[in-house]
Design an enzyme around this catalytic site. Structure first.
Site, short mmCIF file in Angstrom:
data_model
loop_
_atom_site.label_atom_id
_atom_site.label_comp_id
_atom_site.label_asym_id
_atom_site.label_seq_id
_atom_site.Cartn_x
_atom_site.Cartn_y
_atom_site.Cartn_z
N ARG A 42 -11.21 18.75 -2.13
CA ARG A 42 -12.52 19.39 -2.26
C ARG A 42 -13.24 19.25 -0.94
O ARG A 42 -13.10 18.24 -0.24
CB ARG A 42 -13.34 18.73 -3.38
CG ARG A 42 -12.90 19.14 -4.78
CD ARG A 42 -13.27 20.58 -5.08
NE ARG A 42 -12.87 21.00 -6.41
CZ ARG A 42 -11.74 21.64 -6.69
NH1 ARG A 42 -10.87 21.92 -5.72
NH2 ARG A 42 -11.47 22.02 -7.92
N GLU A 51 -18.65 25.96 0.37
CA GLU A 51 -17.95 27.23 0.15
C GLU A 51 -18.88 28.26 -0.49
O GLU A 51 -19.70 27.91 -1.34
CB GLU A 51 -16.74 27.01 -0.77
CG GLU A 51 -15.66 26.16 -0.15
CD GLU A 51 -14.41 26.05 -1.03
OE1 GLU A 51 -14.27 26.86 -1.97
OE2 GLU A 51 -13.59 25.16 -0.77
N HIS A 79 -9.34 28.87 0.37
CA HIS A 79 -9.13 28.20 -0.92
C HIS A 79 -7.99 28.86 -1.70
O HIS A 79 -8.19 29.38 -2.82
CB HIS A 79 -10.41 28.21 -1.74
CG HIS A 79 -10.48 27.06 -2.72
ND1 HIS A 79 -11.62 26.35 -2.98
CD2 HIS A 79 -9.52 26.51 -3.50
CE1 HIS A 79 -11.37 25.41 -3.89
NE2 HIS A 79 -10.09 25.49 -4.22
#
Length: 315
Positions: free
Chosen positions: A234, A263, A281
């Site tokens: 993450r 993000e 991602h």
């Protein structure tokens, strides 16, 4: 018929199954804001959200109709599970099904960064490549090097297996609790010890308050100048500014990232670095994995609707 909100388009077979079992609404638009999440909790019996949908504590206010959130994704740090539990909302996630895909993307980043594949690809596309160059874009060898894994869960162990058996790498790891692994690997006492000893560091730890900015200035300073850093966990696990500083200063050789602190925003300083491979991602981004994730999320919601405990319930 129970009302189900699905916040992103999912695989057609899974969506068809959902529509057969529930009164389904498919959210139109991007990530759900806190206001939209709160409205959804007041309107629907169950919700199938994913990363970026803002189901934080502020969303669990007022009258809440929803009793089940079947999250699409193994990470659920965008959902305040404690606030959900207090509101009587069960939360589930989708572990296991994305392990191999995410481990594969870690190896993609490791190889691409070590062999400077991103720079080479940009060179070819821009027309700047002038042919074979004995000294051109020299990278670093991967086979036989030392891997450091931060977070030796399912994904960490899958990465370790690929690196050890596929590339003959020695594996060291840091984990918050003692861990017995199937792949030959050595657990070191501290994070900084792993960062200092490894040629490649891959972060595969869960997100959440306990790991926020785990990789900070001091951790990065422990790495070898030739070290390469990879994050597929993450974004908030890494102090992004500290990482950029280390890369700009040549303190470490390179980095490969699939996740970011805010993000989808990626800092311009990071984009401008040649010694960094950046992916959008893609950890679980195979058709097979995404369908399996959707199916698992829906299966948990169906179990709840049938009066059963969702198999992957996290709260």
């Amino acid at each position: 018929m129970l009302k189900l909100l699905i916040t992103r388009p999912i695989a057609a077979p899974v969506l068809d199954q959902a529509r057969a079992a529930f009164d389904v609404t498919l959210h139109e638009g991007e990530e759900m804001s806190v206001t939209e999440a709160a409205a959804a909790l007041a309107t629907y019996d169950a919700i199938l959200p994913t990363l970026g949908d803002a189901f934080g504590a502020a969303a669990f206010i007022g009258d809440i109709r929803c009793k089940m959130i079947g999250n699409f994704g193994v990470g659920y740090n965008h959902i305040d599970v404690d606030a959900a539990a207090k509101a009587g909302v069960a939360v589930s996630n989708t572990p296991d099904v994305l392990t191999d895909a995410t481990a594969d993307i870690a190896l993609t980043l490791l190889l691409a960064t070590a062999r400077r594949a991103g720079e080479g690809e940009r060179m070819v596309r821009s027309g700047a490549w002038g042919g074979f160059d004995v000294k051109g874009l020299l990278g670093t060898h991967v086979t036989g090097k030392t891997l450091g894994v931060v977070g030796m869960g399912r994904i960490g162990q899958a990465i370790a297996a690929r690196c050890h058996y596929g590339f003959g790498m020695d594996v060291l790891f840091h984990n918050r609790s003692p861990k017995v692994t199937q792949v030959p690997a050595t657990q070191l006492a501290g994070l900084h010890e792993v960062m200092a000893a490894a040629d490649f560091v891959i972060v595969a730890t869960p997100g959440g308050a306990g790991t926020t900015k785990l990789i900070d200035t001091a951790a990065l300073a422990a790495m070898k100048p030739s070290g390469i850093f990879i994050n597929i966990s993450r974004g908030e696990v890494v102090d992004e500014t500290a990482l950029i500083d280390a890369l700009e200063a040549g303190q470490i050789a390179g980095a490969g990232l699939d996740v970011y602190e805010n993000e989808p925003h990626v800092p311009q300083r990071l984009i401008g670095l040649d010694n960094c491979v950046l992916l959008p991602h893609l950890g679980s981004a195979t058709a097979e994995t995404r369908q399996a994730m959707g199916q698992m999320a829906l299966d948990n919601i169906i179990a709840w609707a049938n009066g059963d405990v969702p198999p992957q319930k996290v709260n």
